[in-house]
Design a protein around this motif. Sequence first.
Motif, PDB file in Angstrom:
ATOM      1  N   TYR A 186       1.493  -1.268 -11.538  1.00 23.76           N
ATOM      2  CA  TYR A 186       0.532  -1.376 -10.442  1.00 23.76           C
ATOM      3  C   TYR A 186       0.367  -0.015  -9.759  1.00 23.76           C
ATOM      4  CZ  TYR A 186       1.250  -6.143 -11.743  1.00 23.76           C
ATOM      5  OH  TYR A 186       1.321  -7.286 -12.487  1.00 23.76           O
ATOM      6  N   VAL A 187      -0.353  -0.024  -8.648  1.00 26.42           N
ATOM      7  CA  VAL A 187      -0.689   1.237  -7.994  1.00 26.42           C
ATOM      8  C   VAL A 187       0.535   2.130  -7.708  1.00 26.42           C
ATOM      9  CG1 VAL A 187      -1.621   2.207  -5.850  1.00 26.42           C
ATOM     10  CG2 VAL A 187      -2.871   0.419  -7.054  1.00 26.42           C
ATOM     11  N   PRO A 188       1.613   1.608  -7.129  1.00 19.72           N
ATOM     12  CA  PRO A 188       2.742   2.504  -6.819  1.00 19.72           C
ATOM     13  C   PRO A 188       3.286   3.210  -8.065  1.00 19.72           C
ATOM     14  CG  PRO A 188       3.018   0.395  -5.705  1.00 19.72           C
ATOM     15  CD  PRO A 188       1.872   0.230  -6.660  1.00 19.72           C
ATOM     16  N   LEU A 218       1.032   5.978  -9.094  1.00 18.17           N
ATOM     17  CA  LEU A 218       1.102   7.131  -8.188  1.00 18.17           C
ATOM     18  C   LEU A 218       2.342   7.975  -8.438  1.00 18.17           C
ATOM     19  CD1 LEU A 218      -0.166   5.573  -4.826  1.00 18.17           C
ATOM     20  CD2 LEU A 218      -1.365   7.190  -6.295  1.00 18.17           C
ATOM     21  N   THR A 269     -19.356  -3.725   1.605  1.00 16.52           N
ATOM     22  CA  THR A 269     -20.598  -4.306   1.104  1.00 16.52           C
ATOM     23  C   THR A 269     -21.810  -3.608   1.713  1.00 16.52           C
ATOM     24  OG1 THR A 269     -20.421  -5.922   2.865  1.00 16.52           O
ATOM     25  CG2 THR A 269     -19.668  -6.604   0.712  1.00 16.52           C
ATOM     26  N   LEU A 316       0.929  -0.305   5.876  1.00 14.19           N
ATOM     27  CA  LEU A 316       0.075   0.737   5.292  1.00 14.19           C
ATOM     28  C   LEU A 316      -0.757   1.431   6.367  1.00 14.19           C
ATOM     29  CD1 LEU A 316      -0.550   0.585   1.827  1.00 14.19           C
ATOM     30  CD2 LEU A 316      -2.635   1.214   2.943  1.00 14.19           C
ATOM     31  N   PHE A 325       3.482   3.853  -0.776  1.00  8.76           N
ATOM     32  CA  PHE A 325       3.631   3.567  -2.209  1.00  8.76           C
ATOM     33  C   PHE A 325       4.732   4.430  -2.830  1.00  8.76           C
ATOM     34  CE2 PHE A 325      -0.996   2.344  -1.717  1.00  8.76           C
ATOM     35  CZ  PHE A 325      -0.773   0.984  -1.840  1.00  8.76           C
ATOM     36  N   MET A 335      -3.744  -5.703   1.244  1.00  9.68           N
ATOM     37  CA  MET A 335      -3.170  -4.581   0.496  1.00  9.68           C
ATOM     38  C   MET A 335      -2.083  -5.004  -0.480  1.00  9.68           C
ATOM     39  SD  MET A 335      -5.138  -2.224   1.301  1.00  9.68           S
ATOM     40  CE  MET A 335      -4.369  -0.994   0.265  1.00  9.68           C
ATOM     41  N   GLN A 344      -2.409  -4.475  -4.243  1.00 11.54           N
ATOM     42  CA  GLN A 344      -2.141  -3.193  -4.910  1.00 11.54           C
ATOM     43  C   GLN A 344      -0.748  -3.122  -5.532  1.00 11.54           C
ATOM     44  OE1 GLN A 344      -4.733  -1.016  -5.130  1.00 11.54           O
ATOM     45  NE2 GLN A 344      -5.803  -2.660  -4.085  1.00 11.54           N
ATOM     46  N   ILE A 345       0.083  -4.121  -5.257  1.00 14.00           N
ATOM     47  CA  ILE A 345       1.437  -4.092  -5.837  1.00 14.00           C
ATOM     48  C   ILE A 345       1.621  -5.305  -6.752  1.00 14.00           C
ATOM     49  CG2 ILE A 345       2.429  -2.781  -3.922  1.00 14.00           C
ATOM     50  CD1 ILE A 345       3.566  -5.385  -2.810  1.00 14.00           C
ATOM     51  N   GLY A 346       2.603  -5.229  -7.600  1.00 10.85           N
ATOM     52  CA  GLY A 346       2.851  -6.319  -8.544  1.00 10.85           C
ATOM     53  C   GLY A 346       3.836  -7.329  -7.977  1.00 10.85           C
ATOM     54  N   PRO A 347       4.067  -8.410  -8.725  1.00  8.90           N
ATOM     55  CA  PRO A 347       4.949  -9.468  -8.219  1.00  8.90           C
ATOM     56  C   PRO A 347       6.380  -9.009  -7.952  1.00  8.90           C
ATOM     57  CG  PRO A 347       4.192  -9.944 -10.461  1.00  8.90           C
ATOM     58  CD  PRO A 347       3.435  -8.762  -9.996  1.00  8.90           C
ATOM     59  N   GLN A 399       7.473  -6.031  -6.895  1.00 10.21           N
ATOM     60  CA  GLN A 399       7.548  -5.333  -5.604  1.00 10.21           C
ATOM     61  C   GLN A 399       7.165  -6.251  -4.445  1.00 10.21           C
ATOM     62  OE1 GLN A 399       5.378  -1.615  -6.403  1.00 10.21           O
ATOM     63  NE2 GLN A 399       7.362  -0.590  -6.269  1.00 10.21           N
ATOM     64  N   HIS A 423      -7.816  -7.944  -6.555  1.00 12.80           N
ATOM     65  CA  HIS A 423      -7.228  -8.446  -7.802  1.00 12.80           C
ATOM     66  C   HIS A 423      -5.764  -8.830  -7.579  1.00 12.80           C
ATOM     67  CE1 HIS A 423     -10.727  -7.400 -10.204  1.00 12.80           C
ATOM     68  NE2 HIS A 423     -10.825  -6.345  -9.414  1.00 12.80           N
ATOM     69  N   LYS A 449      -2.054 -11.758 -10.105  1.00 13.07           N
ATOM     70  CA  LYS A 449      -0.668 -11.697 -10.591  1.00 13.07           C
ATOM     71  C   LYS A 449       0.335 -12.117  -9.519  1.00 13.07           C
ATOM     72  CE  LYS A 449      -1.394  -7.354  -8.707  1.00 13.07           C
ATOM     73  NZ  LYS A 449      -2.660  -6.672  -8.439  1.00 13.07           N
ATOM     74  N   THR A 500     -20.786 -10.861  -2.053  1.00 11.50           N
ATOM     75  CA  THR A 500     -21.907  -9.924  -2.178  1.00 11.50           C
ATOM     76  C   THR A 500     -23.041 -10.484  -3.021  1.00 11.50           C
ATOM     77  OG1 THR A 500     -20.660  -8.823  -3.916  1.00 11.50           O
ATOM     78  CG2 THR A 500     -20.653  -7.805  -1.761  1.00 11.50           C
ATOM     79  N   VAL A 501     -22.743 -10.759  -4.284  1.00  9.95           N
ATOM     80  CA  VAL A 501     -23.819 -11.162  -5.195  1.00  9.95           C
ATOM     81  C   VAL A 501     -24.496 -12.448  -4.699  1.00  9.95           C
ATOM     82  CG1 VAL A 501     -24.353 -11.845  -7.551  1.00  9.95           C
ATOM     83  CG2 VAL A 501     -22.699 -10.043  -7.132  1.00  9.95           C
TER      84      VAL A 501
END
Lengths: 208, 457
Positions: free
Chosen positions: A58-60, A63, A149, B146, B154, B196, B199-202, B204, B234, B237, B279-280
Amino acid sequence: MADLQKIKDAIMSGKREEVTSLVQAGIDAGDNAVEILEGGMIPAMREIGDKFSRNEVYVPQMLIAARAMQAGLALIEPALVSSGHQPLGKVCIGTVKGDLHDIGKNLVAIMLKGAGYQVIDLGVNCDVNKYDEGIKQGATIIACSALLTTTMPYMKEVVEHFKDTDVKIIIGGAPVTQNYADQIGAHGYSDDANGAVKLVDVLFKKSA
Amino acid sequence: MNSKQLVLDAISGKKTERTPWVPFCGVHAASLLGVSAEEYLKSADLMIAGLNKAIALYKPDGIPVIFDLQLEAEAFGCGLHWNMDNPPSVVSHPLAGEKTRIDDLTRLSETAGRIPQVIKVIQTLRKQHPDIALYGLITGPFTLALHLLGTDIFMQMFDDTDAVHRLLDFCAETGKVMSRIMLENGCDVVAVVDPMTSQIGPDQFEEFCTDPMRKLFDYICEKGGKSSLFVCGHAQKNIEVMCDVHCDNISIDENIPLDYVRDICREKGVSFGGNMQLTVVMLLGDEATNKINALECLDIGGDTGFILSPGCDIPFAVPPENIIAAGAVAQSRDEQEIARQLASAARGPEVEKFDLVDYVEADKLKIDVITLDSLGCAPCQYMVAAAEQVAREFGPKVVVREHKVKTAEGIRMMVSLGVSNVPTLCMDKEIVFVSSIPGNKALADAMRERLRQKLKK
């Protein structure tokens, strides 16, 4: 010769100090900087990018891998410059006008650099004039990011601004979709940083 | 059963007589008043006025009193950039760099930042709308961390795990203070919004977030409140580990398939909500696409432990009629049937329009009433009956025809006339009355005027 596999592994697990000592050992032994870059560093970032796309990291993790790569890159950069080594291509990137969010944009920039591209980071809140500056500096692809948006529609203005040129526009960000990219006539869309690298690979291959 | 109880039952995982509808109306309410997001979020009076307008228009079963994930951050000293049509963005982080440490931050209380203003909004709304579930939205621990530290967090998750644990504990404690304030002043549900974490996985998430979140959700439960954990992006996960933080409900956006969340939540005994496309559909779509999307969510979510809502904060400029259309589908079986017809028309081969070029006749007024079916839908029945009754006054000069959208002919006529609501009454191809049944006088006047124009020619 430096152990390229070890350099690659150390970058992928974000071990900055280990990368530094392995690369330094290579330099001390008279290794070719381009080989270290292309045989160890870039493959490491490509692989971590693929893992990111597969939801394995993932992101961390991305990075810290990028930070470890930067540490190694700083050591070989003088040798790369003196050998006349050229990046794969130049891309400018910026978050669109009215939008100050930069996490996604930074990730894409990091991954593009890791893949061997030169990245001109235009920052946030970019209007078409700012993107123009990136093009003047030699970029042939513009990567536009938006989180909001309400700022996303500015991407259409960017596409319109460059429509009679050879400049390619790729877009991304939380509210953006492939549908939207098609609607505004962007040259590509990706929903993650690694996908953006793949997109840039394809666009450069097409233009070559 | 009143709306509030409906929401509370759904959050508790119970079967409900219909699926509750909770439009996450934040700065969108500012657009209803014609003011900027900044003016709105800085004024209790504007927030009260905007929320009342949203409640009148959208008929929600529950509504957030504020949707601003920068509220706590601002009170802690984060710099904000204010926007016209969005919540503010955090532009500086007090814990970035060496100067400020957690212990230097002043703990939040009722008097910090814009919190007094929020309290006034909750108290007023509570008195005005005792039967609607009020959601108190607070910033989730990871997102607040954050805001305070910046993206350095991170790296610190590898370089200094103890510091990150301390920071998240601090943010969860802040969440407890905010939850107490929300509940004591009249909110029914505390929604912990933590985008936020996507941005991390399960791994973490479990390492850093599970424990502080459990403490926070246990506290909300002890205080007698219901709770929800909102994520966006997203985060697919993480759904399983999110279900283990002791929250009552999980709410997600369109980035995660609703059926995936439903299956995991049901297995884990957590209710769920979502996930209309922001949005859409909501921002860029029309009433028909909003109805169809609401129906898709309802078909997946069902009527047990599910709340229909947008995926996240409704964008500022969403046309109100789109939100009204979505809410109507949640609250009326007739509207669900209409949405189903619209969906099947949209899915099927393109509906061939009737050729209506020579439709209008010189000496006759043609009234077309588009209905679901006047036998099964009360408003449709009244509109057709009213049209037929008034038409009799004019004899053969006025012809009334009903077109049921349950039939292929009805769908073709609906599309040909550009109708997207049922019932709708058209006169000589022109849409004249939509949804509400006109009084006999209004109907007669409209018919008379059109006949007069015709005969003049």
